[in-house]
Write an enzyme that holds these catalytic residues in place. Structure first.
Site, mmCIF file in Angstrom:
data_model
loop_
_atom_site.group_PDB
_atom_site.id
_atom_site.type_symbol
_atom_site.label_atom_id
_atom_site.label_comp_id
_atom_site.label_asym_id
_atom_site.label_seq_id
_atom_site.Cartn_x
_atom_site.Cartn_y
_atom_site.Cartn_z
ATOM 1 N N GLN A 29 0.872 -1.175 0.000
ATOM 2 C CA GLN A 29 0.000 0.000 0.000
ATOM 3 C C GLN A 29 0.907 1.223 0.000
ATOM 4 O O GLN A 29 1.464 1.597 1.026
ATOM 5 C CB GLN A 29 -0.921 -0.027 1.219
ATOM 6 C CG GLN A 29 -1.756 -1.316 1.313
ATOM 7 C CD GLN A 29 -2.847 -1.407 0.255
ATOM 8 O OE1 GLN A 29 -3.731 -0.556 0.200
ATOM 9 N NE2 GLN A 29 -2.780 -2.425 -0.601
ATOM 10 N N ARG A 41 -4.188 4.188 4.518
ATOM 11 C CA ARG A 41 -3.523 4.795 3.369
ATOM 12 C C ARG A 41 -4.054 4.138 2.093
ATOM 13 O O ARG A 41 -4.606 3.018 2.133
ATOM 14 C CB ARG A 41 -2.013 4.625 3.475
ATOM 15 C CG ARG A 41 -1.533 3.203 3.393
ATOM 16 C CD ARG A 41 -0.060 3.035 3.798
ATOM 17 N NE ARG A 41 0.818 4.000 3.209
ATOM 18 C CZ ARG A 41 1.464 4.931 3.931
ATOM 19 N NH1 ARG A 41 1.361 4.954 5.252
ATOM 20 N NH2 ARG A 41 2.230 5.801 3.328
ATOM 21 N N ALA A 59 -11.586 2.837 4.776
ATOM 22 C CA ALA A 59 -10.691 1.912 4.066
ATOM 23 C C ALA A 59 -9.879 2.646 2.998
ATOM 24 O O ALA A 59 -10.065 3.841 2.748
ATOM 25 C CB ALA A 59 -11.518 0.798 3.449
ATOM 26 N N HIS A 60 -8.995 1.910 2.343
ATOM 27 C CA HIS A 60 -8.083 2.545 1.379
ATOM 28 C C HIS A 60 -8.813 3.088 0.150
ATOM 29 O O HIS A 60 -9.799 2.540 -0.300
ATOM 30 C CB HIS A 60 -6.950 1.608 0.963
ATOM 31 C CG HIS A 60 -7.356 0.306 0.346
ATOM 32 N ND1 HIS A 60 -6.428 -0.600 -0.088
ATOM 33 C CD2 HIS A 60 -8.560 -0.247 0.101
ATOM 34 C CE1 HIS A 60 -7.046 -1.651 -0.575
ATOM 35 N NE2 HIS A 60 -8.329 -1.472 -0.465
ATOM 36 N N ASN A 61 -8.297 4.209 -0.317
ATOM 37 C CA ASN A 61 -8.790 4.860 -1.530
ATOM 38 C C ASN A 61 -10.192 5.435 -1.390
ATOM 39 O O ASN A 61 -10.785 5.843 -2.386
ATOM 40 C CB ASN A 61 -8.722 3.894 -2.728
ATOM 41 C CG ASN A 61 -7.304 3.463 -3.018
ATOM 42 O OD1 ASN A 61 -6.833 2.461 -2.485
ATOM 43 N ND2 ASN A 61 -6.582 4.262 -3.763
#
Lengths: 368, 368, 368
Positions: free
Chosen positions: B210, B230, B251-253
């Site tokens: 990540q 991240r 969560a990511h993104n």
């Protein structure tokens, strides 16, 4: 550690020995794993056969179960510790063994801790490395604060409380006596309080300072990573004897009544009052500004959206799980339930038109 | 602290005094608890009787409410601070009092902090004991980092941001100006990204590094134990003015639009984009890869499983709670809803067969 | 860092080069963002047009997709890395780049760490500032423990495990090799175990000491602020290859089977056993004492209240979200579903009475 006798354990727990009071009890074990020297317990008559087959040297039983065993002529040749509540007796004996085996003899302030000059830390306390205790904080006797925990300015921690590593207690918060706060617990972070204001493109939020405290009563246990916010003006309160599991969220100005237990990941929104002796299931959630009656049970995963006034009820709101395919079919019907209902009403009307032309649909409507 | 006058508070907040501008305001209190020297506020005309009965020396009111009071001939003999939005005015005055009372005058780096040689930490900052700031991190002016927090390599923290004890900000993440991160917050842990591979007995998972960042805008507040991952390649973004309560999972993104508020224990799965000015209830959860329109309201406990394209809607998905006994009956029917529906269809067919032999069931089907 | 060639990457990953094996690969990028020197990947034939349009110097493809490209006559003038599973190959190449770019060369024990005299910490480890490692703890080779983390007495940490800042591992717990524990993780806090006793006003709770451990297998990753409790008497076990996202709650005596993934905010109550190769959605929750079969998929937000015995199923229990107005209408009907069902039964009886006077309602009842 000195091995206790069955007679000593009886005296300590208000129980009676049937058998040899001088039996040395070396440890505790479940019925099916116990061996010579072990004490086990029978808390449910369903397991009576296992109790009789167990290799335990002694078994904690209720008076009623011992009567049953005697009636079957099987009480002889074995030792019994007769207790009103065998499971509670087991818990207390287990506490005794655990205390003897795992007592942390350390006292004093680790040289790597940072304790403010005016903080009160009795000599009976243990303050671990990198613990930070800020100005004006007051600890009771025998408090243990493990590594890297933080106790904010003016906070108060009662006698015999155990604070695990990496806990954060904010300024001015109060923790009672005999509490256990597990790692990652946060007591007294700001409540989620904002005044909505009209900005150029939509509603923006102005922070309302959270000047109340979080106040925990006595004999409270708080699980890992649980957060209990401070109040906005008044306090957030967790009363005596409450047990909160991991990852629980208690918002500002909530009050949780004495001896209520809340399982993991449950969340209580702002200003809601939960009664005493309640049992709240895991992942349950409560809307804000509710009143929940004493002795209420809430199932896991349930959303409570209105106050509950009648004490002692049990409430649930979980969509029943099925295979995903069935769920898809049922969910589509749920989305269209009001249409399905209209179809039933239409059928009722038609059938009534056929038979008598009467007009009682209105009443039936009400009853649904 | 110097006691402000009502006139000063009016000037500071763009409000008008009706009454004595030289009145010394010693504190803030709710209408029913206020006494002489206190300022209180009336944000809802429902509480007008309490405002008139209050012992507060002055009350913040809207122009409309003051008109009502005047029409009743009750405005005299009391002091009013007339503000467009009394609740916002109260919040700002409360911030002023809180700042004066609780300002932390400490600056500088505690000798027990570990700050990398090349980290940028202006002299106006306060860095508490055991704080660790790694290589290349850059802090703005007046940043406060309380005890035992961690700022990873290359992270950036904007001016006037307050980071409470035991916060973790991972490497290269960015936190804007005037942020507040409460204890236990984790910014920039790895997103949950794995490539599924066929192993000898089933699917196994290969970690995808990540390498994106978590980027928080300005004026963001993040509650205790909230985690913001991240991004995988691109960044996870929390835009300006967002307020995240405790135990929230981002969560990511994910991208959360400006001035959106998310209540406790809500969870947003990967790559979902939440619009601006949204209000997300506690314990709500979002599937991944969704787009949620601006100004969407989501009720507490709701699962959002599809994108929402129309702005300004309010959505809910909570199974209504009932007593457990009623729930058991209703849940059994929900599991069999498709069968209940078939029975209604059969009834419709029979009734139609009786009356006309027509065949419009197909159409009715569609309409449900 | 030395730039690898396409041929090197092929050798390392069991892939084949079609094109120039000496191509220097400078980095990884998505198809639409890649430029000269970049390697990209095509894991879904839907994106074939983007792969052909990409400026990447090389693309990871499956044999089948390369056949398609060749059939279209478009394979020439470009470099391909042909891999059985392009996404896994991408993940492994990304790991390689990440390792080269971000390897932390630090080893040794920071002078501000507190390591017990009898703890085992190989020279290949890195122990960050303010880390506390208590008596008898044993770390494997190349373990990294970042700032302010806590490793309790007698805990064991396997080779190559990475423990981020502010993690807490309780006494005697076991973490396998190649684990990653993100910030705020708590391993081994006490399970939620109490014996209910009758107090003067209601049920009170007596703590049952939690003397089991939490044991994590190899290749486990645990997300930020996740809590895994220790067992009551036996252990809580997370088997090899499991991936737990953020804010997950694992209660005492739970066993999670190998290679199961659990998304954010999911909660597993005490003594439940989840099979191997399961996929558990975010915010899902499990009641206690269940058995969940291998390869079960559970949708996000789902409550699992009974055991699942058949492997490989997919289960869901989410109330379908609608606009709040529709929800209010549907929820009212759900509350009264048993009444709606009675009305259908009544209709069936009437219609039957009209047509034939038969009496099969009983059977239909059963079928629903």
């Amino acid at each position: 550690m000195q091995t206790p006798t069955l007679g000593q354990l009886a005296t300590e727990n208000g129980a009676q020995v049937v058998g040899d009071p001088d039996l040395a009890v070396r440890g505790l074990a479940p019925l099916d794993q116990a061996g010579p020297g072990d004490l086990s317990f029978l808390s449910n008559p369903l397991y009576l056969p296992q109790a009789l087959a167990s290799k335990a040297s002694a078994v904690i039983v209720s008076p009623a179960d011992l009567e049953r065993i005697r009636a079957d002529g099987q009480a002889g040749g074995r030792n019994w510790l007769v207790a009103r509540n065998p499971y509670v007796c087991f818990a207390r004996v287990a506490q005794r063994f655990d205390r003897e085996a795992n007592a942390d003899p350390r006292t004093g302030i680790d040289p790597r801790a940072s304790v403010a000059a005016d903080a009160v830390v009795p000599a009976s306390c243990f303050i671990g490395p990198n613990v930070v205790i800020e100005a004006g904080a007051r600890l009771g006797e025998r408090v243990r604060v493990l590594a890297n925990a933080f106790i904010g300015a003016g906070a108060e921690i009662g006698d015999d409380t155990l604070i695990y590593a990496n806990v954060s207690v904010y300024h001015r918060c109060v923790v009672g006596v005999r509490n256990i706060l597990h790692s990652g617990v946060v007591v007294g972070a700001d409540g989620f309080g904002f005044a909505p204001d009209i900005g150029p493109a939509g509603v923006e939020y102005v922070k309302i300072p959270q000047v109340g405290r979080a106040v925990l009563g006595n004999d409270v246990e708080v699980g890992a990573n649980t957060a209990i916010d401070r109040g906005a003006m008044a306090d957030t309160v967790i009363e005596d004897g409450c047990k909160l599991d991991n990852q629980v969220q208690i918002a500002h100005n909530v009050r949780v009544g004495a001896h209520t237990v809340i399982a993991g990941c449950a969340a209580v929104a702002g200003s809601t009052r939960i009664g005493r002796f309640c049992v709240i299931g895991g992942s349950a959630n409560f809307a804000g500004h509710l009143n929940i009656a004493d002795r209420t049970t809430v199932s896991g995963g349930t959303s409570i959206t209105k106050s509950i006034t009648k004490p002692g009820g049990h409430y649930t709101s979980v969509f029943p799980f099925t295979t995903h395919g069935e769920w898809e079919r049922n969910a589509a019907i749920v989305r269209g339930l009001s249409k399905l209902r209209e179809r039933v009403v239409t059928l009722e009307r038609r059938l009534r038109g056929q038979s008598a032309g009467s007009n009682t649909t209105q009443d039936e409507e009400k009853s649904s």
